[in-house]
Each structure stands twice: as structure tokens, then as C-alpha cells.
Design a protein around this motif. Structure first.
Motif, short mmCIF file in Angstrom:
data_model
loop_
_atom_site.label_atom_id
_atom_site.label_comp_id
_atom_site.label_asym_id
_atom_site.label_seq_id
_atom_site.Cartn_x
_atom_site.Cartn_y
_atom_site.Cartn_z
N UNK A 5 1.01 -1.14 0.08
CA UNK A 5 0.05 -0.16 0.14
C UNK A 5 0.69 1.43 0.10
N UNK A 6 1.90 1.35 0.96
CA UNK A 6 2.70 2.30 1.09
C UNK A 6 3.34 2.46 -0.29
N UNK A 7 3.85 1.73 -1.18
CA UNK A 7 4.61 1.79 -2.53
C UNK A 7 3.63 2.10 -3.38
N UNK A 8 2.16 1.66 -3.33
CA UNK A 8 1.31 2.25 -4.39
C UNK A 8 0.95 3.83 -4.17
N UNK A 9 1.09 4.11 -2.76
CA UNK A 9 0.37 5.46 -2.77
C UNK A 9 1.61 6.28 -2.79
N UNK A 10 2.79 6.05 -2.71
CA UNK A 10 3.95 7.01 -2.85
C UNK A 10 4.50 7.05 -4.37
N UNK A 22 -4.95 3.03 -10.28
CA UNK A 22 -4.37 3.17 -9.08
C UNK A 22 -5.53 2.90 -7.80
N UNK A 23 -6.45 3.83 -7.84
CA UNK A 23 -7.37 3.64 -6.80
C UNK A 23 -8.13 2.42 -6.75
N UNK A 28 -8.58 -2.62 -3.59
CA UNK A 28 -8.59 -4.08 -3.63
C UNK A 28 -7.57 -4.53 -2.33
N UNK A 29 -6.54 -4.04 -2.46
CA UNK A 29 -5.41 -4.30 -1.54
C UNK A 29 -6.05 -4.00 -0.16
N UNK A 30 -6.72 -3.09 0.05
CA UNK A 30 -7.15 -2.87 1.40
C UNK A 30 -8.31 -4.05 1.93
N UNK A 31 -8.91 -4.49 0.79
CA UNK A 31 -9.81 -5.68 1.12
C UNK A 31 -9.19 -6.78 1.91
N UNK A 54 -4.26 12.19 0.72
CA UNK A 54 -5.26 12.49 -0.30
C UNK A 54 -5.71 11.08 -1.24
N UNK A 55 -4.41 10.51 -1.67
CA UNK A 55 -4.80 9.00 -2.27
C UNK A 55 -5.49 8.21 -1.48
N UNK A 56 -5.17 8.19 -0.36
CA UNK A 56 -5.57 7.15 0.69
C UNK A 56 -7.09 7.54 0.72
N UNK A 57 -7.44 8.48 1.37
CA UNK A 57 -8.68 9.07 1.74
C UNK A 57 -9.65 8.99 0.49
#
Length: 136
Positions: A5-10, A22-23, A28-31, A54-57
Motif C-alpha cells: 500500500x505504501x509503495x502504491x500510494x508513494x 491506482x485507486x 482491492x489491496x485494502x480488502x 489524499x490518495x488514501x482518503x
């Protein structure tokens, strides 16, 4: 999972690729997050760069884990109008009585929404007003 997750959001992405792909990948990863992943995210989220938050929210929603709601509430403490609007827009999907009551019990949130409406453009104003209507 948290590291992914960190890598994707970064990652540096174009706006189109983020909203097209991306979102969805992040959601799907958060699931598949386990408790240790949620714990780590909860601890580290406020220390991340603004674009990451912002991406995470944008990717959090009410269909998953209760930790998502808690993370959104914590992100509301960040002083950034765009992040605030993203969080409020996402919180509109939290329609359970319990979620609504938790928001109502945070007068700071309601005050910020009312203040944001005063200076918001048309689209943002509509999101903020719909959020308040949804709490009734």
C-alpha cells in the motif's frame, strides 16, 4: 500488505492513471488487509506526505473495515482544504446510524463543514451540503 500500500500510494502517477487504475488497485489491496496492516496504517498515516493522504482518503469506503472510518476521522485533523473535502466526500458513503452519530458527536467536523461551505466553489459546496443532509 501495508508495504505494498505504501509503495502504491508513494508512486508518482498521472492523475488519469491514478483514478483509472491506482485507486482500484489500492481498494482491492485494502480488502485483504489484516489487523497488523490496519494497525500499522493507523500509526503511520498522519506522518505521510499530503499527496499520499489524499490518495488514501479517496480509496477508503464504508464497505470494508471499521478502521477505514477511524482513519478518515484522523485525516480530518490535517489542515488542508482539499484533503478535508476528499474525506467528507468519502464519509458520505458511511450511512449507518452508528457512523452518523459518531460524526454528529464531533462538533469540530460539523463546524469545519459549515465554514468550508462559505468559501467553496459550486461542486465542493454541493458535496459538503449533501454530507450534512445525509446526517439527518
Amino acid at each position: 500488505m501495508y508495504k505494498q500500500l505504501d509503495n502504491l500510494l508513494s508512486a508518482v502517477t498521472t492523475v488519469d492513471s491514478w483514478y483509472d487504475d491506482g485507486c482500484i488497485i489500492v481498494a482491492e489491496l485494502l480488502e485483504d488487509f489484516g489487523q497488523s496492516d490496519w494497525d500499522q496504517l493507523t500509526i503511520e498515516v498522519l506522518n505521510k506526505p499530503l499527496y499520499w493522504k489524499k490518495k488514501l482518503a479517496y480509496c477508503l469506503d464504508s464497505t470494508q473495515h471499521t478502521q477505514e472510518f477511524e482513519i478518515l476521522l484522523s485525516l480530518l485533523s490535517v489542515e488542508d482544504s482539499e484533503l478535508f473535502e476528499i474525506c467528507i466526500d468519502t464519509l458520505r458513503s458511511y450511512t449507518s446510524t452508528e457512523h452518523k452519530q459518531r460524526i454528529i458527536n464531533h462538533p469540530m467536523i460539523l463546524d469545519r463543514v459549515h465554514n468550508a461551505i462559505l468559501g467553496a466553489g459550486t461542486a465542493s459546496q454541493k458535496i459538503l451540503e449533501e454530507f450534512l443532509k445525509g446526517l439527518k
